[in-house]
Design an enzyme around this catalytic site. Structure first.
Site, mmCIF file in Angstrom:
data_model
loop_
_atom_site.group_PDB
_atom_site.id
_atom_site.type_symbol
_atom_site.label_atom_id
_atom_site.label_comp_id
_atom_site.label_asym_id
_atom_site.label_seq_id
_atom_site.Cartn_x
_atom_site.Cartn_y
_atom_site.Cartn_z
ATOM 1 N N ASP A 20 4.713 0.325 -3.066
ATOM 2 C CA ASP A 20 3.957 -0.160 -4.148
ATOM 3 C C ASP A 20 2.997 -0.782 -3.552
ATOM 4 O O ASP A 20 3.190 -2.196 -3.007
ATOM 5 C CB ASP A 20 4.576 -1.146 -5.449
ATOM 6 N N ASP A 48 9.663 5.154 -13.568
ATOM 7 C CA ASP A 48 9.414 3.903 -12.816
ATOM 8 C C ASP A 48 9.453 2.904 -13.354
ATOM 9 O O ASP A 48 8.952 2.818 -14.597
ATOM 10 C CB ASP A 48 8.211 4.209 -11.735
#
Length: 218
Positions: free
Chosen positions: A35, A175
């Site tokens: 990320d 996610d």
């Protein structure tokens, strides 16, 4: 149920990142989810280019790079240069004036093009892009922080995307708020993969091998 499992590395122990990578490999993790946040598109800073580069060197497993940044077309080349053919790069369509241009750069680099869809983004607004991407990262929480609660209204969007998946030829990845019950429920519905964070993998004693063994047996 035959799903891929990705480790959300923003939740890893950075006191010994090499050991974290090794233990996850021992558990047969399918890929490492990276990320990247710029503090502008989302109200947080997460992993850096250097973090990603280290993990890319430390493992032969694929990387899934989630760019939560404004105008990724300006910087996507930095990430492409540190990755390998077959790695995935997701962008947020809302963050770019012409997202198809950025996706084409990813395709030209022999990487897997993906888009990430926020909870408030409708399927209709990204419909045409579904024809050119290979992976869709459906966010079940607002992007930017780990440990958030699942937004139940995303369920209808997941159902729509599952219907479109075979027609369009993309994989659908979950996610956010990825608990064991969600993996069982949506894995049986046909979800192709799950990003594992603090709800399942990075909690308690962090016995990655035992947790991943349990998941792979589902």
């Amino acid at each position: 149920m035959n799903c891929k499992f990705m480790a959300s590395m923003m939740c890893a122990n950075y006191g010994n990142l090499e050991n974290e990578v090794r233990r996850l490999e021992e558990g047969n993790i399918d890929s490492f989810h990276i990320d990247i946040m710029d503090g502008r598109y989302v109200p947080n800073f997460a992993m850096s280019l250097n973090d990603m580069s280290y993990i890319a060197r430390a493992t032969d497993k694929p990387l899934d790079v989630h760019l939560m940044v404004e105008h990724p077309n300006n910087t996507v080349g930095l990430f492409i240069n540190q990755l390998r053919a077959g790695d995935t790069i997701y962008i947020h369509p809302e963050a770019e004036y012409h997202p198809s241009t950025t996706l084409q750069k990813i395709i030209d680099a022999d990487m897997i093009p993906g888009i990430a869809i926020n909870p408030g983004t409708s399927v209709e607004t990204i419909y045409e892009m579904l024809r050119i991407v290979k992976r869709v990262l459906v966010m079940t929480v607002n992007p930017g922080n780990a440990g958030q609660m699942f937004m139940p209204y995303v369920d209808n969007k997941i159902e729509k995307l599952l219907e479109l998946r075979d027609e369009m030829g993309f994989e659908l990845i979950w996610d956010g708020a990825c608990s064991m019950d969600k993996i069982i429920k949506y894995g049986e519905k046909g979800m192709d993969g799950f990003v594992l964070g603090t709800s399942v993998l990075f909690k308690g004693d962090r016995d990655y091998v035992a947790t991943l063994e349990k998941l792979h047996k589902l």
